[in-house]
Design an enzyme around this catalytic site. Structure first.
Site, short mmCIF file in Angstrom:
data_model
loop_
_atom_site.label_atom_id
_atom_site.label_comp_id
_atom_site.label_asym_id
_atom_site.label_seq_id
_atom_site.Cartn_x
_atom_site.Cartn_y
_atom_site.Cartn_z
N GLU A 128 -25.16 7.25 -11.81
CA GLU A 128 -24.84 7.10 -13.25
C GLU A 128 -23.78 6.04 -13.49
O GLU A 128 -23.48 5.71 -14.63
CB GLU A 128 -24.45 8.46 -13.83
CG GLU A 128 -23.02 8.93 -13.55
CD GLU A 128 -22.80 9.51 -12.15
OE1 GLU A 128 -23.65 9.30 -11.27
OE2 GLU A 128 -21.74 10.14 -11.94
N HIS A 188 -22.64 7.31 -6.95
CA HIS A 188 -22.86 7.75 -8.33
C HIS A 188 -23.94 6.90 -8.99
O HIS A 188 -23.64 5.81 -9.46
CB HIS A 188 -21.57 7.63 -9.13
CG HIS A 188 -20.54 8.64 -8.76
ND1 HIS A 188 -20.43 9.86 -9.39
CD2 HIS A 188 -19.60 8.65 -7.78
CE1 HIS A 188 -19.46 10.56 -8.83
NE2 HIS A 188 -18.92 9.85 -7.85
N CYS A 211 -22.50 13.06 -5.32
CA CYS A 211 -21.13 13.01 -4.79
C CYS A 211 -20.74 14.37 -4.19
O CYS A 211 -21.34 14.78 -3.21
CB CYS A 211 -20.16 12.53 -5.86
SG CYS A 211 -18.58 12.01 -5.18
#
Lengths: 270, 200
Positions: free
Chosen positions: B181, B179, B77
């Site tokens: 994650e 992202h 990001c």
């Protein structure tokens, strides 16, 4: 193009150790659904695009229970987590973000003190602030209200707070617009008339709000079947559909619902 | 050991837990000198470009050394945006400048920030995309995106009003605007690929 999201909502009662997920009907009767982090983990595996936890007890003294639920959940759930219920200040929001939440939702506290939205958005960004609105149809169109045409005639929508127990006199759509100008990055729009009724989403309400604000709208309240999700995605610009009971009590699996939607041309992540 | 650079922006639980899940040995590193010896380095990021660079500056020289030494690196990001020279978000700030080009705002008329799941169009079949197919969806939250001068560094794009740079690759450096994650099993797969690249 952004996919339409399917979001399971976990209403949490934090008055027992570890918390428990419950579901009310029309904001009242309560039914037990499971352990928060376990249910969240199941929904993640099934393909939930995001998970919402709402502390229905909205109690400051239970904040620790909520943060432990979030921490435990974020060990095994790798989609965005939104958390709400009784967050009244940036400090309280920070505890929730620090535990692993990506977004917080505010409702009553923002109605009482709208600057809360800009305070949290200023620190964590607009995308981190979800404004939850509990909207009730009022069939007496008045001057100065945001009027919505429905098959039952014109109406406006009133905001409720304190979990649907009290009414504010505030126009829900006007409030949504104001909240967005203050920095709310998303609207979680619950129809009080439909919540728990299994009659489907309030289409005119969802349509009106998603046309009149420039942030994503999450439709909520009344979803009882994949057809209801299909309807809200076909008839409105809602970015996401939220449901609780249909997933909690094993009637439908999120993966099946998403396949159903995809087969009918809805852009969802499968 | 995979170092997660902690320069004081946002919570690092998600990325820590995700790396832990794919079998890495993640460590959150707040002191630049503890980066030495890392097998791989993750630069996460939330917040604005300017404040991010301000906080990151104390890591700049050790990060550059690691990059030059060939340590596998992963920016996420804002952690991808800071690789560029500058950003419209904070015109007064200088980025790391490892990738020539600038970070620009998403066009008017689309929802800003772009927030949600969007599909990847893979431009380069790099090792990080092993097990990932064109059209797989990832979670994005951003208002700005990187525009490299040399378009060959673009590993993947997505569509949000315009073609948006979704991933870049340069030597031992890989970075995503989305992202991983927060992107479910596919996101974990990319992180797993990264962890594997640190073990070669």
């Amino acid at each position: 193009m952004l996919a339409r999201r399917i979001i399971p909502c976990l209403d949490c009662d934090l008055q027992v150790p570890g918390g428990r997920v419950v579901k009310g009907i029309e904001f009242k009767q309560i039914r037990y659904a499971g352990i928060p982090w376990e249910l969240a983990g199941k929904y993640y595996e099934d393909g939930a695009d995001e998970i919402v936890f709402l502390d229905i007890t909205a109690s400051h003294e239970r904040r620790e229970t909520m943060t432990s639920v979030i921490k435990k959940t974020s060990e095994s759930v790798f989609v965005p987590l939104a958390v709400g219920g009784g967050i009244r200040s940036v400090e309280e929001a920070r505890e929730v973000f620090n535990a692993g939440a990506d977004k917080i939702t505010v409702n009553t506290s923002a109605l009482k003190r709208p600057e809360l939205i800009s305070e949290i958005a200023g620190k964590y960004g607009n995308q981190a602030v979800v404004l939850a609105i509990d909207a009730k149809r009022r069939n007496t169109p008045e001057e100065g209200r945001e009027i919505v045409q429905t098959p039952e005639g014109p109406c406006w929508f009133e905001c409720s707070f304190y979990g649907g127990r009290e009414f504010t006199g505030i126009d829900a759509i006007a409030w949504a617009k104001k909240a967005v100008s203050l920095g709310a990055g998303e609207i979680l729009l619950t129809s009080m008339d439909r919540d728990g009724t299994y009659d489907g989403f309030d289409i005119p309400l969802t349509d009106a709000v998603s046309k009149r604000v420039r942030v994503p709208v999450i439709a909520s309240g009344g979803c009882a079947s994949p057809d209801h999700m299909l309807e809200v995605f076909q008839k409105t610009d809602a970015s996401a559909a939220l449901a609780a009971s249909i997933f909690h009590f094993g009637e439908y699996n999120i993966a099946d619902v998403k396949r159903f939607l995809k087969e009918r041309g809805v852009n969802v992540r499968v | 050991m995979i170092a997660i650079v902690n320069y004081g922006m946002g919570n690092l639980f998600s990325i820590y837990n995700a790396l832990d899940r794919v079998g890495a040995d993640p460590k959150i590193i707040a002191d630049p000198k503890d980066l030495a010896g890392a097998d791989g380095i993750v630069v996460p990021g939330v917040g604005a470009f300017g404040s991010c660079m301000e906080q990151l500056s104390r890591f700049e020289s050790v990060l550059r050394k690691a990059f030059d030494d060939g340590v596998p690196m992963f920016g996420i990001c804002i952690g991808m945006q800071v690789l560029f020279e500058e950003s419209e978000e904070s015109p007064e700030a200088h980025g790391l400048g490892w990738i020539e080009g600038k970070v620009v705002r998403l066009p008017e008329g689309v929802m800003i920030p772009q927030m949600g799941w969007n599909s990847l169009s893979i431009k380069r079949p790099v090792q990080m995309f092993e097990g990932i197919s064109d059209g797989d969806m990832f979670y994005f939250v951003h208002s700005y995106y990187g525009l490299p001068k040399d378009r060959s560094v673009i590993a993947a794009t997505t569509e949000h009003g315009v073609e948006v740079t979704a991933a870049v690759v340069k030597d031992n450096l890989f970075a995503t605007q989305f992202h991983p994650e927060k992107s479910g099993a596919k996101g974990l797969k990319i992180l797993e690929n990264f962890v594997r690249s640190t073990r070669c």
